[in-house]
Every structure is written in structure tokens, then in C-alpha cells.
Scaffold this active site. Structure first.
Site, mmCIF file in Angstrom:
data_model
loop_
_atom_site.group_PDB
_atom_site.id
_atom_site.type_symbol
_atom_site.label_atom_id
_atom_site.label_comp_id
_atom_site.label_asym_id
_atom_site.label_seq_id
_atom_site.Cartn_x
_atom_site.Cartn_y
_atom_site.Cartn_z
ATOM 1 N N CYS A 91 0.865 -1.185 0.000
ATOM 2 C CA CYS A 91 0.000 0.000 0.000
ATOM 3 C C CYS A 91 0.901 1.233 0.000
ATOM 4 C CB CYS A 91 -0.866 0.055 1.260
ATOM 5 S SG CYS A 91 -1.230 -1.524 2.028
ATOM 6 N N GLU A 144 -7.591 9.322 1.346
ATOM 7 C CA GLU A 144 -7.120 8.848 0.055
ATOM 8 C C GLU A 144 -8.260 8.416 -0.857
ATOM 9 O OE1 GLU A 144 -2.960 6.740 1.495
ATOM 10 O OE2 GLU A 144 -4.717 5.462 1.224
#
Length: 227
Positions: free
Chosen positions: A86, A148
Site C-alpha cells: 500500500c 485517500e
């Protein structure tokens, strides 16, 4: 921007805070760039600062998913279990390119090497499936957090692993049933999960996993799932 003392944090991770992330609006349109540090401060997140990110789900040919435990040196969500890789595309020409999410895929390839030590020649961008995007916001502690639009990338391949201990504390390939056990342990407080992994595991992961040989019905590049 607020001044934050980082002297107590891991030196290598602090250096990464200078990287330039891609600022976006809530529809994932690029509106600028700012440092990883500024993008992850709750004070800025509360004002709406939003950036582009990705989550890679890497499966081996036995259809087991690679999970990692983030190192204790990580500034956000240290020690938490999460999906394979990630991170964020950077504000540079190669990683800003948006056609078929090619820039995000280039960033994923870069971080698969940096975090997991996967040789660059083992990752073909054409083998990555870009499924969809997920919007989320979460605090890590009183100072740091995430805000995000997360591109979901699937990759099924046997790869060579040589993880960087500054990035990854532990890792393992797991079955669906083992992930369900991990979710139970997290619910009881035995372990910690990153918020984005929990969101994806609670919603889409198992449906996608059941269809690794036929992911095309789940590809949606128009919608941003707001979870």
C-alpha cells in the site's frame, strides 16, 4: 502548514515524508502536489487535503493472498496487518499518467520492489488488474492519518520476496479462511488492521477473491466507492 516535530521518528521513514504525493479532489481529478508529510497530517486532512493512493493484492498461483505486517518504524498505522503493498503514486510524469491507471501501476511496481524486494523484472504492468477505486479517511493517532482515493490492483503470480525490515515486520501467504480468522482476531483486539484493509475485507475482498479467474465483471473505473 503546521510544524510537527519528527525527531523521535525513524530517520528513513522521515526522509520519505519529503516525497511529493498527488493532490486530488473527491472525484480523483489532479489539483496539485504536496509532501507526504503534509498529506498525512490530521490538521490538513481536516481541511480536506486528499491524495491518490493504491493497494496491491498479490496472490500466488495457489490463490493465497500475501499479507504483511507494517513495521513498527512506520509513521502511520505501525504494526498493523494489511494487504500486500500500500502506498502512493508520486507527482512525476511517469506516475501521473492516467490512461488505464498506468502511472499508479508504475508506482505499485516501484513500491513492490522497495517494500517486498520483488525484482522489477518479475512484475509486468500488463499483469496487474486495476479493479476500482475506494475513498476513505482514517486517523492513525492524534497527529497522523490517511485521506485517500485508493486504486485497487490485483496481481496473481509467484514472485521472489526479500522484504525491507524498515517497511515490513512480518509477512505470510494466507487462505480465505485464514483471513476470516485474522478479521476475528482484529475484532477481539488481539491484532490491529489498517483501516483500508478492514474496509476492503469487509466489503469486496472475498467476492473478488472467489473470481480471480474472471475479474472483468468487477472492473469499475467510473465509480469511486465511498466507504
Amino acid at each position: 502548514m503546521p510544524e510537527i516535530n519528527t525527531s523521535h521518528l525513524d530517520e528513513k521513514q522521515v526522509q520519505l515524508l519529503a516525497e511529493m504525493c498527488i493532490l486530488i479532489d473527491e472525484n480523483d481529478n489532479k489539483i496539485g502536489a504536496d509532501t507526504k508529510k503534509n498529506c498525512h497530517l490530521n490538521e490538513n486532512i481536516d481541511k480536506g487535503l486528499l491524495h491518490r493512493a493504491f493497494s496491491v493484492f498479490l496472490f500466488n498461483t495457489e490463490n493465497k493472498l500475501l499479507l504483511q505486517q507494517r513495521s513498527d518504524a512506520k509513521i502511520t498505522f505501525p504494526g498493523c496487518f494489511t494487504n500486500s503493498c500500500c502506498s502512493h503514486p508520486l507527482s512525476n510524469p511517469g506516475e501521473l499518467e492516467e490512461n488505464n491507471a498506468i502511472g499508479v501501476k508504475r508506482a505499485a511496481k516501484r513500491r513492490l520492489k522497495a517494500e517486498l524486494g520483488i525484482p522489477l523484472e518479475e512484475v509486468d504492468l500488463n499483469e496487474m488488474d486495476y479493479l476500482t477505486r475506494i475513498y476513505y479517511k482514517a486517523q492513525s493517532d492524534g497527529i497522523w492519518g490517511e485521506h485517500e482515493v485508493d486504486y485497487i490492483l490485483f496481481l496473481r503470480k509467484n514472485v521472489t520476496l526479500n522484504p525491507d525490515p524498515n517497511e515490513i515486520k512480518s509477512y505470510c501467504y494466507v487462505s480465505k479462511e485464514e483471513v476470516r480468522e485474522i478479521l476475528k482476531k482484529a475484532a477481539s483486539g488481539e491484532i490491529k488492521l489498517t483501516p483500508w484493509f478492514k474496509i476492503i475485507a469487509d466489503t469486496f475482498l472475498f467476492k473478488w477473491w472467489d473470481n480471480l479467474n474472471h475479474l472483468s465483471p468487477f472492473v469499475d473505473h467510473e465509480k469511486i466507492h465511498r466507504l
